[in-house]
Design an enzyme around this catalytic site. Structure first.
Site, mmCIF file in Angstrom:
data_model
loop_
_atom_site.group_PDB
_atom_site.id
_atom_site.type_symbol
_atom_site.label_atom_id
_atom_site.label_comp_id
_atom_site.label_asym_id
_atom_site.label_seq_id
_atom_site.Cartn_x
_atom_site.Cartn_y
_atom_site.Cartn_z
ATOM 1 N N GLU A 1 30.215 63.510 80.936
ATOM 2 C CA GLU A 1 29.111 64.321 81.497
ATOM 3 C C GLU A 1 28.475 65.188 80.391
ATOM 4 O O GLU A 1 27.250 65.258 80.271
ATOM 5 C CB GLU A 1 29.712 65.186 82.609
ATOM 6 C CG GLU A 1 28.838 66.243 83.226
ATOM 7 C CD GLU A 1 29.659 67.084 84.244
ATOM 8 O OE1 GLU A 1 30.288 66.509 85.144
ATOM 9 O OE2 GLU A 1 29.674 68.328 84.106
ATOM 10 N N SER B 1 34.774 65.185 91.898
ATOM 11 C CA SER B 1 33.494 65.394 91.236
ATOM 12 C C SER B 1 32.338 65.281 92.213
ATOM 13 O O SER B 1 32.399 64.519 93.174
ATOM 14 C CB SER B 1 33.290 64.386 90.105
ATOM 15 O OG SER B 1 32.001 64.575 89.541
ATOM 16 N N LYS C 1 39.439 62.826 85.479
ATOM 17 C CA LYS C 1 38.375 63.794 85.807
ATOM 18 C C LYS C 1 37.955 64.553 84.544
ATOM 19 O O LYS C 1 36.777 64.832 84.321
ATOM 20 C CB LYS C 1 38.841 64.774 86.898
ATOM 21 C CG LYS C 1 37.843 65.895 87.202
ATOM 22 C CD LYS C 1 36.529 65.351 87.692
ATOM 23 C CE LYS C 1 35.358 66.256 87.896
ATOM 24 N NZ LYS C 1 35.336 67.632 87.663
ATOM 25 N N HIS D 1 35.841 62.249 82.638
ATOM 26 C CA HIS D 1 34.561 62.208 83.367
ATOM 27 C C HIS D 1 33.681 63.371 82.910
ATOM 28 O O HIS D 1 32.506 63.212 82.602
ATOM 29 C CB HIS D 1 34.827 62.283 84.875
ATOM 30 C CG HIS D 1 33.622 62.639 85.700
ATOM 31 N ND1 HIS D 1 33.118 63.936 85.758
ATOM 32 C CD2 HIS D 1 32.813 61.897 86.475
ATOM 33 C CE1 HIS D 1 32.045 63.957 86.528
ATOM 34 N NE2 HIS D 1 31.839 62.726 86.991
ATOM 35 N N ASN D 2 34.271 64.561 82.862
ATOM 36 C CA ASN D 2 33.493 65.739 82.460
ATOM 37 C C ASN D 2 33.052 65.642 81.004
ATOM 38 O O ASN D 2 31.947 66.049 80.656
ATOM 39 C CB ASN D 2 34.307 67.017 82.680
ATOM 40 C CG ASN D 2 34.288 67.448 84.131
ATOM 41 O OD1 ASN D 2 34.066 66.634 85.025
ATOM 42 N ND2 ASN D 2 34.527 68.718 84.383
HETATM 43 C C1 6PG Z 1 31.766 67.707 88.658
HETATM 44 C C2 6PG Z 1 31.459 68.676 87.542
HETATM 45 C C3 6PG Z 1 32.128 69.986 87.814
HETATM 46 C C4 6PG Z 1 31.611 71.103 86.905
HETATM 47 C C5 6PG Z 1 32.341 71.125 85.585
HETATM 48 C C6 6PG Z 1 31.516 71.249 84.355
HETATM 49 O O1 6PG Z 1 32.232 66.639 88.300
HETATM 50 O O2 6PG Z 1 31.508 68.020 89.809
HETATM 51 O O3 6PG Z 1 31.917 68.166 86.346
HETATM 52 O O4 6PG Z 1 33.491 69.788 87.744
HETATM 53 O O5 6PG Z 1 30.255 71.086 86.816
HETATM 54 O O6 6PG Z 1 33.228 72.185 85.709
HETATM 55 O O7 6PG Z 1 31.210 72.537 84.092
HETATM 56 P P1 6PG Z 1 30.976 73.176 82.659
HETATM 57 O O8 6PG Z 1 29.693 72.594 82.139
HETATM 58 O O9 6PG Z 1 30.830 74.617 82.993
HETATM 59 O O10 6PG Z 1 32.142 72.914 81.780
#
Ligand code: 6PG
Length: 483
Positions: free
Chosen positions: A196, A135, A189, A192-193
């Site tokens: 996010e 990430s 991960k 994590h997303n």
């Molecule tokens: C990271 C991000 C990276 C990317 C994701 C999310 O941790 O560096 O999460 O992996 O930005 O793919 O993207 P989307 O918003 O397009 O799902």
């Protein structure tokens, strides 16, 4: 298996030299590792060498056979290609050329189910397969990402020191650890997303409230986020929010945020997280609402068709500017902790389901730097798990409880204001509903159990005695003890 006559000089190799792959290779090279590089189209390799070849020791190959042969044994080859079918093809090519004990590392955003399958297949061929979450985006890959490798401890012994040398460092510690076996790295991960997504949605809701409540321009709101970034909300996403809100569009002179189409895209990791939350039965409301909010924003026909709906909204009445800003900050803080609390609960549940023993405190530590959700309060999360590794509810830990309790009146005020003013706050309001649900002494689930027993004889348990019971709803309504 092969016997190729090429001198093996590279410590590690990278396949796939789009921005993420080439940045990772450059990061490795600038940390003193000799890096073999290979890309399906050689022109890309050539242009990378022309632009960055002097940054370290690179060993470029035009042919994948030469690439593999240029790696020192046990060979380590990182794949950084678009997740999906392409990954399987590259893995196969590499595995055919490699020898027992060699290591294939997938650093893309692969689905952890695929990683579990691939690890099993590759292990059966005598090789190691390490699904690794990375990430930090392009910048992180180059200057220090957060790295989450899964796979075997033996592969980590070979790979870990190299990854630890290129990861972000916080308080002298690398933001990299061996997460667990097979798909554990890609799993965390994924979560994590998901976090996010929740974080970004919550920030979006805070922005919407501030904008409409204060009638302020994006640049003014940027200053509020910049101020918040000095306190307990200190995080990468709050920091970049201020940057985005400050940006002016060169063409129109307007705030850039006002000329960007309001339809959030996604590549799917948030959806995977939500799906898995449902499968594991973890109430992952923050992340899931965030995924739905993106879907709603992109529901073009439905949004266009909504014109006749009347919201009966009241004007937002903000009497005390600072008090309102503080209310929104409190609601944001509390809702963020809910999202993290749910995400960590999901990882714990996944550990049981998939056989991983993930150290949640250390996971919080490796998310303190490099990654997109890096935030000051990950230190508090680490502390909470250090005190009690089996913590059932992160948000109720002493590290958070006083702050959350103090935030509740603001949280409620903000949600009520949003509801009355017709401002959609799916993540704020569902986080508050989760908070109320989880602390409720009694839930209406008892009624649901009664209904299930009524129409399907699904039985229920009682609060006052052991056993399973059924009421003869369509008969004399007596209760039968089933077990
Ligand atoms: C990271 C991000 C990276 C990317 C994701 C999310 O941790 O560096 O999460 O992996 O930005 O793919 O993207 P989307 O918003 O397009 O799902």
């Amino acid at each position: 298996m092969t016997a190729i006559e090429t001198t093996a000089t590279a410590d590690i190799g990278v396949v796939g030299l789009a921005v993420m792959g080439s940045n990772l290779a450059r990061n490795l090279a600038s940390h003193g590792h000799a890096v073999a590089v290979y890309n399906r189209t050689f022109a890309r390799t050539e242009s990378m060498m022309a632009d960055h070849g002097d940054e370290g020791n690179f060993v470029p190959s035009e042919d994948i056979k030469d690439f593999v042969a240029s790696l020192k044994a046990p060979r380590v080859a990182i794949i950084m290609v678009q997740a999906g079918r392409g990954t399987d093809a590259v893995i196969d090519q590499l595995a055919d050329l490699m020898d027992e004990g060699d290591i294939i590392v997938d650093c893309g955003n692969a689905n952890f189910h695929d990683t579990i399958r691939r690890e099993k297949d590759i292990r059966a061929r005598g090789l190691h397969f390490v699904g690794t979450g990375v990430s930090g985006g392009e910048e992180g890959a180059l200057n220090g990402p957060s790295i989450m490798p899964g796979g075997t401890p033996e592969s980590y012994a070979r790979l870990g020191p190299m990854f630890e040398s290129i990861s972000a460092q916080v308080d002298g510690e690398p933001c990299c650890m061996h997460v667990g076996s097979d798909g554990a790295g890609h799993y965390v991960k994924m979560v994590h997303n998901g976090i996010e997504y929740a974080d970004m949605q919550l920030i979006g809701e805070a922005y919407d409230l501030l904008r409409r409540g204060l009638g302020a321009e994006p640049a003014e709101i940027a200053e509020i986020f910049a101020e918040w970034n000095k306190g307990r909300l200190d995080s990468y996403l709050i920091e970049i929010t201020a940057e985005v809100l400050r940006q002016k569009d060169a063409e129109t002179g307007k705030a850039l945020v006002d000329v960007i189409l309001d339809r959030a895209a996604q590549k799917g990791t948030g959806t995977w997280t939500a799906q898995n939350g449902l499968e594991l039965g973890v109430p992952l409301t923050g992340i899931t609402e965030a995924v739905f909010a993106r879907a709603l924003s992109s529901s073009v026909a439905q949004r266009e068709g909504s014109g006749t709906l009347d919201g009966h909204v009241k004007d937002l009445q903000v009497e005390d500017r600072q008090a309102f800003i503080d209310d929104v900050e409190n609601a944001l803080y509390a809702s963020k902790i809910v999202a993290y609390s749910q995400g960590f609960q999901q990882i714990e549940a996944a550990g049981e389901e998939y056989g991983w023993d993930i150290d949640l405190g250390n996971l919080a530590r490796i998310w303190r730097g490099g990654c997109i959700i890096r935030a000051a309060f990950l230190n508090d999360i680490d502390e909470a798990y250090k005190k009690d590794p089996n913590l059932p509810l992160l948000m109720a830990n002493e590290a958070f409880v006083d702050k959350i309790n103090a935030a509740v009146p603001s949280w409620r005020r903000v949600v009520v204001m949003g509801v009355e003013a017709g401002i959609p706050l799916p993540a704020f309001s569902s986080s508050l509903a989760y908070f109320d649900g989880i602390r409720a002494e009694r839930l209406p689930a008892a009624l649901i159990q009664g209904q299930r027993d009524f129409f399907g004889a699904h039985t229920y348990k009682r609060v006052d005695k052991e056993g399973t019971f059924h009421t003869e709803w369509s008969g004399d309504r007596t209760e039968t003890t089933m077990s």
